[in-house]
Design a protein around this motif. Sequence first.
Motif, short mmCIF file in Angstrom:
data_model
loop_
_atom_site.label_atom_id
_atom_site.label_comp_id
_atom_site.label_asym_id
_atom_site.label_seq_id
_atom_site.Cartn_x
_atom_site.Cartn_y
_atom_site.Cartn_z
N GLU A 1 44.79 38.93 38.78
CA GLU A 1 45.00 40.36 38.95
C GLU A 1 46.45 40.67 39.29
O GLU A 1 47.15 39.85 39.90
N GLU A 2 46.89 41.85 38.91
CA GLU A 2 48.27 42.24 39.18
C GLU A 2 48.48 42.42 40.68
O GLU A 2 47.73 43.14 41.34
N SER B 1 55.70 43.89 40.22
CA SER B 1 54.67 42.86 40.03
C SER B 1 55.20 41.54 40.57
O SER B 1 56.23 41.05 40.12
N LYS C 1 47.88 40.08 35.47
CA LYS C 1 48.04 41.34 34.72
C LYS C 1 46.83 42.26 34.83
O LYS C 1 46.92 43.43 34.48
N ARG C 2 45.68 41.72 35.24
CA ARG C 2 44.47 42.54 35.25
C ARG C 2 44.49 43.55 36.40
O ARG C 2 45.06 43.29 37.47
N GLU C 3 43.86 44.68 36.16
CA GLU C 3 43.73 45.69 37.21
C GLU C 3 42.85 45.15 38.34
O GLU C 3 41.78 44.59 38.09
N PRO D 1 40.95 49.25 44.78
CA PRO D 1 42.25 49.64 45.34
C PRO D 1 42.42 49.22 46.79
O PRO D 1 43.52 49.32 47.34
#
Length: 761
Positions: A519-520, A527, A545-547, A551
């Motif tokens: 995940e990012e 980043s 890179k993944r969301e 949150p």
Amino acid sequence: MAKDLSEEDAAADIPVAGYDGPVGGWGSAEGMAKVAKTARSSPGALQTLKRQNKPGGYMCCSCAWAKPPNPHVAEFCENGAKATLWDLTTARCGPDFFRDHKVSDLVTWEEHDLERQGRLTHPMRYDAASDRYVETSWDEAFAAIGAELRRLDPKKVTFYVSGKAGLEASYLYGLFARAYGHTNLPDSSNMCHETTSVGLKKVIGSPVGTCVLDDLEHCDMIIHVGQNPGTNSPRILHPFQKAAERGCHIVAINPLREKGLLEFANPQNPWQMSLGAPTEISDRYLQVRTGGDIAALTGIAKHVLALEDTDGGVLDHAFLAEHCAGLDEWMDWVRATPWGRLEAVSGLSRAEMEGVGTLYARSKAVIGIYGMGVTQHVHGSDAIGALVNLLLLRGNIGRKGAGCSPVRGHSNVQGQRTVGITEKPKLVPNDKLREMFGIEPPEEPGWNTVEFVEALLAGQAQGYVGLGGNLARAVPDQDRVTEVWGRMPLTVHIATRLNRTHLMPGRSAWLLPCLVRSEEDLQNGTSQQITMEDSFSHIYGSIGKREPASPHLKSEVAIVAGLAAATVQANPRLAWDDWSGDYVQVRSLIEATYPDEFHDFEARMNQPGGFYRGNPARERVWKTETGKAQFTVPADLDATGLADGDGVYRLMTLRSNDQFNTTIYGMSDRLRGIEGDRMLVMMSPDDIEAEGLRPGQRIALTGAADDGVPRRVDGLRIVAYDLPRGCIAGYFPELNPLSPLSRHDLLSKTPASKGIPVRLA
């Protein structure tokens, strides 16, 4: 002796387990597809797999095998793909789930069912009145945990770390512990390869292997001992396949005939995936008794010495004279050890050992590869010494295409040790830490995993902070540990999914959810990259890179820094907030602390194939007590330290094909031909018949250690399997209650999980 549980069990007719297909091939693709379906992976998972283990990409969070400079189109294996797909599930385990389930109910769930609930999404604290985890804020969690840690005696608090956390989080975690006032820093290495860190260092002066990936292109013999590549490190089979095809001799020494050591169909090869036959991997397979590795390797060496006595020119006399100590004493012991004893302990014939010895004497460059089948024994360090003895005879350490190569089981477990995750102060440059941070690191040794559990059972452990892992399930004497774990005043878990250890809350208990590596990790709008070290001492950068799944997640670096800032006395040189927002600063600290190995860290970390941090033993610089490579005489030929007879069996605990450590992806052990059941015991058909049992019958196993502690696991289905007589096998962690905490490698205290004494009940 045995009692059937039901008519259905009595009627069961389970044949000798087996699997007709090779490792890899369409079976591997099907296994990945099944886990993807169970995990309900996000669509972005496929894009992550394309970037996996490639320069500038995401580094697999499964095993620690190398990431080649020129990767395949798909540079991942079945096991690594399953780990990624499992991480990128769309399932969520948030506050609603915990509102619906009490902890006392959840603790009865199977590990697989807990993990299937998906990713943890919010920081949670345990509320004893409702017996539930309830949502909290990060500020509340950090403040409350920090206040509790300050009330406790630091010397009685343990900071555990699994093998996944990157170098940045690991470095800060070790710094946090020392600034707080302890060195109780066990990690998963204590459970598996601490025997390497201690045993290998004793004989060649290096705590890690001496090979690099390129050596596998130049060897003409591989001796592979006590490791199952098909399940635990499938990408190793690519260089094995190339080696076998060019005529390299591969000798497997292992109690079970594992598919990964027999044949491999390369998923990257369209011909093998369609009409072609798989590649045969091992041209000799020595099915040694559990704990018989010392005897087997000594028997091979005994024949090499005999060839030297007969023909001459076999030993590398120049190397031995310049670089080795203890040779004469060891040779006298080998020559005095009778073949009958070697055969009895190893379970092999003299002819089998002599055959391998002849191959070895003719081979120019030999690599010795080993895994936990060697390290997890009472005399595991001696087993490593036996392999090194054999390699030294012909100068097979410190030159191209040769060396000693342990296969590490977790992606950064070796790297964590490199940057200070250790209970041994002498392994850390404490003078530099004093100079850089103005702290006084403790100089007395801390607790390793076994010592932590001993303190826990004695009521001395006050607090536990876990950076990943499922430790209460992974340790020996699991049932005894479960009874006392929740008595600690504080338990804190930094985690991605729910597991059984989380459901043994201390008086103050917290779940802190973190990002996964794919995940990012966005800090201050940038980043962030993290880094890790493979089994070949190469360092790689990794960027997700993944969301993120929620949150509300924080990175491991941010959580460690947040806990430290809330706990440790304010110090302008401990800039926790700055470090959590910029990992470049953390890597600068690592470089300053370890300049010889991490010079130009930032510039080198993304180069294809990683950068090599070096190894003196590879250069034939021996940092041992004698200044030379050391021949050693073992304390016992039998690595288990067990005597035969009296109805005692030798139990090995194993992973299945649908498993990584305590993470259970599914109920398939495809490569062993076993499906749908983890509560089982694999036995030789001859032993089954001799005991008056039958396949499919349910039995119990009881502990046979002479320590007065009752141990028992019920409801185990008998599966007939190709094993040496007197040796049985079953799954980790289900059979951990049978493993005595007191049985461990004598030098490293690594639990002896491959030689557990049990009886059939």
